[in-house]
Scaffold this motif. Sequence first.
Motif: not given
Lengths: 531, 240
Positions: B207-213, B215-217
């Motif tokens: 999940x990307x928000x404002x250019x930053x990850x 959450x991921x996995x």
Amino acid sequence: MGGSRLLLIRTLMKATGSFNRMTRETDKKAKGRNIASFVGILVLYALLAVFCVSMSVLMSMFGNGDMAPVLVGTVISALGFITGLLRSNGYLFAARDYNTLMSLPFTEGTIVTAKAVTMYLHNIPFSLVISFSSLVGYSIVNGPNAATILLWVILSFFVPLIPMVIGALIGAVSTMVSSGFKHKSVIQSVLIFGLSIFFIVGSQLISRSMSPDMLEQTMATMTRITDSVGKVLPTVGLFSRALTEMSFVSALILAAVSTAVFELVFFLISRNYRKINTKLLHRHKGKDYTLTTQKSSSVLKAIVFKEWRRFVGSSVYLTNIGMGQLLGLLVTVLFAVLGPDAIITFITRGHAVEYKYVIPIVPAFLYFLICMGNSAVVSLSLEGKSFWILQSLPIPRSTVYRGKMAFNILITLPFFYLGCIVCGIRLHASAPDILLSLLVTTGFTLFSTVFGILLGIRFMNLSWENEAEVVKRGTAMSIYIIVHLIISLAMCVLFGLGGAILGTIPTLGIFSGLFFGVTLLLYMLFLRGKE
Amino acid sequence: MEVLSIRNFSKSYGKAEKAVENLSLTVESGDIFGFIGHNGAGKSTTIRSVVGVQEFEEGEILIDGHSVKSEPLACKNVCAYIPDNPDLYEHLTGIQYLNFVSDVFRISAKDREERIRRYGEEFEITGALGDLISSYSHGMKQKVAVIGALIHDPKLMVMDEPFVGLDPKAALTLKNLMHDACARGGAVFFSTHVLDVAEKLCNKIAIIKAGKIVASGTMEALIGDKSLEDVFMEVAENGR
């Protein structure tokens, strides 16, 4: 030439040429339209060929046959330069197929050179018609040997290359510089205009500084004209020498240098291809918008405003259509700053002409410049995939057309008026002369606008790969340009003759009436088929 | 085996704020990796850089071990890209376009014929392949773009909103083809706004928000017993 490049060229030619549209279209109506467009272009080429053959025969009959290669070389070089300057951006940058091509295993060099070759192939037929038909005229009178004919044919393919490359380079540099700015299209257009004027004026200055009294000498002998053109445009000099002196060395140099320059420049452009496109395709974020009081406007005004945003939002649209207005403005400024004598001496190569003979020609000359581009011809096609927006609006289609016509009038008429008033004052024209100049140029504007929208409606093309296909290569624009050139030439001659025989006021009066009358007829035609 | 590896990738436009900042993720063979986020979060910027359409200055992107920066052709040879709104050549027929892509990837006549027939039938578009693309609907264009992407059997398929415009049957076909590609050792990296689809289809998510990850996995680890929609709203809205 690598396999990938050939494959891409072949595909791009299919995708952007008319052959596929004629042979593969299954909708009979659309197919008929495509074929009609193609036939229309062929007819125009035939007319152009007849004109070139006649000119070449006449020139040879008056003993100036050797000038034919110089003239042909100069004309096709100029066409090459204009093509490179105004079309390369549409082909190379921010094109619709950019994502597709860049995601395929092609190098940037392959994409850029394939697109450049495609642009060249699309434009070379026009140059070849001029060159080959002039060769026919030249051959009828002079009976050249087979080797000359063969060289003429082969070298015709090479002569426009370097000018086209120079034009493309100017376009690419302008795009590169402007790509980082928010108003990139406007900056890009200003740079293209500025650099091309700098280039043209620069080459003229070089030409004139070759010797102080060269002007007189060149007027005296045709050979010197050949030399002078050859120095300013070396490729034309090589072309001329190859044909008139049967110089195979000149022919080889022309072919080799043209090919090398083409490869080198497009290689250099390809080095920055992705960088430029990345910047061009990025949309600048504005500051957080705060909703303030909104204003309502009429439908017509809304369409005109939309068209204005479209115009200044595309450098291809702006440079191609705005070039005429810019040249008109330039001539007006030169008239104001340098005075009429300097302009007249420049155009007539040193001959003085009485002002009273110049006054009636000014509107016709301004018409030639200002109406060179016409937004009404292309604006419908430029809607492209967005045309559904206008189609779905609850307004008659004629209102859309009227909006587009109004826009063209708004961006044309002020330049005419300014030109007529400034030139009129500088030429010491009387108030009635100036008023009639304003009237006749109003007639010109209305005529070209209504004629333009009719062509735009008849030859509307909404599925294009790049804007240059519509703005420069479209059937509507091609027909418009040819008709415009014929009318401009006829007007300059008739206004000049009319002014000398009848006087300025009757001449301008008669032609004002004529243009308003023809415009009225065309407008009635528009009203009959408006939906 | 890593098919796509993005390491510390950042992208900014001019001096403005970074569109994507220090993004890292890995897509392995067999993965169907969903990339989700709001409009303007940086999904397309990342995807366009992965497929070599867009320049980037910071970080490294490797496809099948090749660097997108230094070996772009090697990357493109094993990758297929479907943009969110595929602009195909309108004046080519569908079959001409597919032959063009096949020629680019040097697919033999036999193989391309077999693949075009198979995918054409699966997407029910064979009958229209002789028509000009300009006459196609958005969904038909999308189908041709998907066939063009599949025709060279890529190791990595990168797709930006691939389900937009596809009818339900075509969407199901595409999902099956994505599974097939992964079963053959390939991987899929795609962006979507349809969280239900992502939840059912993907084994990994970022999940990307404002250019930053943010959450991921793996899907199981990320959502646990919640729905992806709940997790997304929690993460994207509150920044967890």
